[in-house]
Write a protein that holds these residues in place. Structure first.
Motif, PDB file in Angstrom:
ATOM      1  N   LYS A  40       0.853  -1.290  -0.058  1.00 13.45           N
ATOM      2  CA  LYS A  40      -0.163  -0.072   0.034  1.00 13.45           C
ATOM      3  C   LYS A  40       0.824   1.336   0.006  1.00 13.45           C
ATOM      4  O   LYS A  40       0.592   2.194  -0.827  1.00 13.45           O
ATOM      5  N   ALA A  41       1.980   1.013   0.777  1.00 11.37           N
ATOM      6  CA  ALA A  41       2.901   2.295   0.907  1.00 11.37           C
ATOM      7  C   ALA A  41       3.589   2.719  -0.350  1.00 11.37           C
ATOM      8  O   ALA A  41       3.578   3.665  -0.870  1.00 11.37           O
ATOM      9  N   ARG A  42       3.965   1.391  -0.974  1.00  6.80           N
ATOM     10  CA  ARG A  42       4.619   1.658  -2.330  1.00  6.80           C
ATOM     11  C   ARG A  42       3.708   2.249  -3.259  1.00  6.80           C
ATOM     12  O   ARG A  42       4.228   3.002  -4.231  1.00  6.80           O
ATOM     13  N   ILE A  43       2.481   1.564  -3.394  1.00  2.00           N
ATOM     14  CA  ILE A  43       1.511   2.077  -4.379  1.00  2.00           C
ATOM     15  C   ILE A  43       1.369   3.925  -4.125  1.00  2.00           C
ATOM     16  O   ILE A  43       1.260   4.571  -5.216  1.00  2.00           O
ATOM     17  N   ARG A  44       1.185   4.106  -2.965  1.00  2.04           N
ATOM     18  CA  ARG A  44       0.919   5.562  -2.618  1.00  2.04           C
ATOM     19  C   ARG A  44       1.965   6.333  -3.238  1.00  2.04           C
ATOM     20  O   ARG A  44       1.776   7.498  -3.814  1.00  2.04           O
ATOM     21  N   GLY A  45       3.188   5.760  -2.780  1.00  2.00           N
ATOM     22  CA  GLY A  45       4.402   6.599  -3.511  1.00  2.00           C
ATOM     23  C   GLY A  45       4.652   6.558  -4.954  1.00  2.00           C
ATOM     24  O   GLY A  45       4.841   7.822  -5.478  1.00  2.00           O
ATOM     25  N   LEU A  46       4.620   5.580  -5.486  1.00  4.18           N
ATOM     26  CA  LEU A  46       4.345   5.381  -7.014  1.00  4.18           C
ATOM     27  C   LEU A  46       3.331   6.457  -7.577  1.00  4.18           C
ATOM     28  O   LEU A  46       3.537   7.002  -8.702  1.00  4.18           O
ATOM     29  N   PHE A  47       2.059   6.346  -6.962  1.00  6.03           N
ATOM     30  CA  PHE A  47       1.189   7.539  -7.612  1.00  6.03           C
ATOM     31  C   PHE A  47       1.086   8.930  -7.021  1.00  6.03           C
ATOM     32  O   PHE A  47       0.238   9.334  -7.249  1.00  6.03           O
ATOM     33  N   GLU A  48       2.017   8.949  -6.080  1.00  4.54           N
ATOM     34  CA  GLU A  48       2.121  10.381  -5.408  1.00  4.54           C
ATOM     35  C   GLU A  48       0.766  10.746  -4.979  1.00  4.54           C
ATOM     36  O   GLU A  48       0.523  11.847  -4.761  1.00  4.54           O
ATOM     37  N   THR A  49       0.066   9.782  -4.071  1.00  9.54           N
ATOM     38  CA  THR A  49      -1.240  10.353  -3.353  1.00  9.54           C
ATOM     39  C   THR A  49      -1.668   9.044  -2.446  1.00  9.54           C
ATOM     40  O   THR A  49      -1.153   8.095  -2.491  1.00  9.54           O
ATOM     41  N   GLU A  50      -2.566   9.656  -1.618  1.00 10.19           N
ATOM     42  CA  GLU A  50      -2.882   8.551  -0.680  1.00 10.19           C
ATOM     43  C   GLU A  50      -4.051   7.747  -0.947  1.00 10.19           C
ATOM     44  O   GLU A  50      -5.148   7.734  -0.386  1.00 10.19           O
ATOM     45  N   ALA A  51      -3.833   7.020  -1.959  1.00 12.98           N
ATOM     46  CA  ALA A  51      -4.821   5.976  -2.473  1.00 12.98           C
ATOM     47  C   ALA A  51      -5.247   4.950  -1.631  1.00 12.98           C
ATOM     48  O   ALA A  51      -4.077   4.482  -0.766  1.00 12.98           O
ATOM     49  N   GLU A  52      -6.170   4.481  -1.662  1.00 19.74           N
ATOM     50  CA  GLU A  52      -6.469   3.053  -0.741  1.00 19.74           C
ATOM     51  C   GLU A  52      -6.162   1.875  -1.987  1.00 19.74           C
ATOM     52  O   GLU A  52      -6.507   2.316  -3.177  1.00 19.74           O
ATOM     53  N   VAL A  53      -5.678   0.917  -1.457  1.00 19.94           N
ATOM     54  CA  VAL A  53      -5.225  -0.231  -2.263  1.00 19.94           C
ATOM     55  C   VAL A  53      -6.030  -1.634  -1.935  1.00 19.94           C
ATOM     56  O   VAL A  53      -5.987  -1.913  -0.714  1.00 19.94           O
ATOM     57  N   PHE A  54      -6.422  -2.403  -2.753  1.00 18.69           N
ATOM     58  CA  PHE A  54      -7.274  -3.517  -2.427  1.00 18.69           C
ATOM     59  C   PHE A  54      -6.526  -4.708  -3.392  1.00 18.69           C
ATOM     60  O   PHE A  54      -7.339  -4.794  -4.471  1.00 18.69           O
ATOM     61  N   PRO A  55      -5.907  -5.496  -2.803  1.00 12.33           N
ATOM     62  CA  PRO A  55      -5.340  -6.535  -3.951  1.00 12.33           C
ATOM     63  C   PRO A  55      -6.353  -7.637  -4.150  1.00 12.33           C
ATOM     64  O   PRO A  55      -7.255  -7.744  -3.131  1.00 12.33           O
ATOM     65  N   VAL A  56      -6.804  -7.796  -5.506  1.00 14.33           N
ATOM     66  CA  VAL A  56      -7.336  -9.009  -5.793  1.00 14.33           C
ATOM     67  C   VAL A  56      -6.913  -9.913  -6.745  1.00 14.33           C
ATOM     68  O   VAL A  56      -5.600  -9.672  -7.300  1.00 14.33           O
ATOM     69  N   ALA A  57      -7.493 -11.066  -7.110  1.00 13.65           N
ATOM     70  CA  ALA A  57      -6.610 -12.114  -7.775  1.00 13.65           C
ATOM     71  C   ALA A  57      -6.820 -12.075  -9.211  1.00 13.65           C
ATOM     72  O   ALA A  57      -6.194 -12.621 -10.044  1.00 13.65           O
TER      73      ALA A  57
END
Ligand SMILES: Cc1ncc(COP(=O)(O)O)c(C=O)c1O
Length: 344
Positions: A40-57
């Motif tokens: 979650k932290a990495r995706i927020r860093g890569l996207f430069e914003t406080e996004a919420e992240v939900f892994p799915v398969a």
């Protein structure tokens, strides 16, 4: 020599190594593990914003879940007529939304044109109790024809959609391929251009089975948590999805893998363009090529063991992946030239 799809490719060694390493020991379940927190932290860093992240398969679950938080049962999701959601998801968007209607739009090169969306929404029946209510736009980057929407095109579509009160979803099954093709940042291709929710693909580009819903509108996140559980995509051993995503996004691996796939597609397109009588149907922006082979050539290639899919009566689809061997690309070009000469 299998160009059937990027789904026929295996998984990147880095992803498999991360799974093996991360399998040891115990970790909290259902996403309360440290790997998921790091992803979650990495995706927020890569996207430069406080996004919420939900892994799915799967991408289908990601897309349908995204639509379910944007669109009520009596709503409408505007999408391309050839989109995965419309053609290849067995009604999952309708199922997950509880009955919303997909509104397919035609559009050249697999893309929805801003004017066409504007026109459709102007006659969308908003406020009319007899009509499904326009609620969401969903489009695919790369498109199903292998083309990339430019950042300006994304912003134009999202602007129109938002102007009519719709939410905007991007199916990013081939997000990394598009990112590499455009040379822009993840933020520029998504929330800065008006995307509200993204299905970030991983499986086609080196993961085993991992995608992530990236939510740029915090108010959508709470409901999505419950919907993901209800849909059976809140994995008890979530660390295994997250381990894949962590390795995939570390040190630019995802971009290197996509750059390789795109480069092989460019190599294939360049080679095929030198063969008289071979037509390539759409701009080759990423890792997919649509080719009109003369029938004898198409049959000859299949008989020689080259795998690819029959897209329609005229076109074959060839897809390069993160592990496509340039020697296989060259072999396909050579075989096409030989068969074309024979057929002439
Ligand atoms: C454009 C697009 N979206 C989404 C998906 C995700 O599909 P799946 O549910 O098979 O992971 C695919 C897979 O082929 C695709 O091509």
């Amino acid at each position: 020599m299998n160009f059937y799809s990027d789904n026929v490719a295996g998984a990147a060694p880095e992803v498999l190594a991360a799974l093996t390493e991360g399998a040891a020991g115990s970790m909290m379940s259902y996403g309360a593990d440290p790997v998921t927190a790091r992803v979650k932290a990495r995706i927020r860093g890569l996207f430069e914003t406080e996004a919420e992240v939900f892994p799915v398969a799967t991408g289908t679950a990601g897309n349908a879940l995204a639509m379910s938080v944007l669109c009520p049962p009596f709503g409408a999701v505007y999408c391309h007529a050839g989109s995965h959601a419309q053609v290849d998801e067995c009604g999952a968007p309708e199922f997950y939304t509880g009955g919303a209607k997909l509104m397919p739009l035609e559009g050249a090169n697999g893309k929805i044109a801003a004017d066409d969306l504007d026109r459709a929404l102007a006659h969308g029946g908003a406020g009319d109790v007899h009509h499904v209510q326009p609620a969401a736009l969903s489009f695919t980057q790369l498109s199903e024809c292998g083309t990339a929407y430019t950042v300006a095109e994304i912003a134009a579509l999202a602007g129109i959609a938002h102007g009519h009160g719709l939410g905007v979803h991007m199916d990013g099954a081939r997000f990394a391929n598009a990112l590499v093709a455009l040379g822009c940042s993840p933020a520029e291709m998504t929330w800065k251009a008006g995307i509200d929710i993204l299905t970030l693909g991983g499986t086609k580009n080196g993961c085993m089975a991992a995608e992530a819903l990236v939510v740029f509108k915090p108010e959508l996140a709470r409901e999505l948590g419950f919907r993901r559980k209800r849909a059976g995509h809140l994995f008890s051993k979530m660390r295994f999805l997250s381990l894949q995503l962590e390795a995939y996004l570390a040190d630019g691996l995802w971009l290197r893998l996509a750059a390789h796939a795109n480069a092989q597609a460019a190599r294939l397109a360049a080679g095929l363009r030198t063969v008289p009588g071979i037509e390539i149907a759409y701009p080759v922006d990423g890792n997919q090529i649509f080719v009109a082979f003369p029938p004898a050539v198409r049959e000859g290639l299949a008989a020689a063991g080259f795998g690819f899919s029959t897209w329609d009566e005229r076109l074959s689809r060839l897809v390069c992946a993160f592990n496509t061997d340039p020697a296989d690309v060259d072999a396909l070009v050579t075989a096409t030239a030989r068969l074309s000469e024979k057929a002439a």
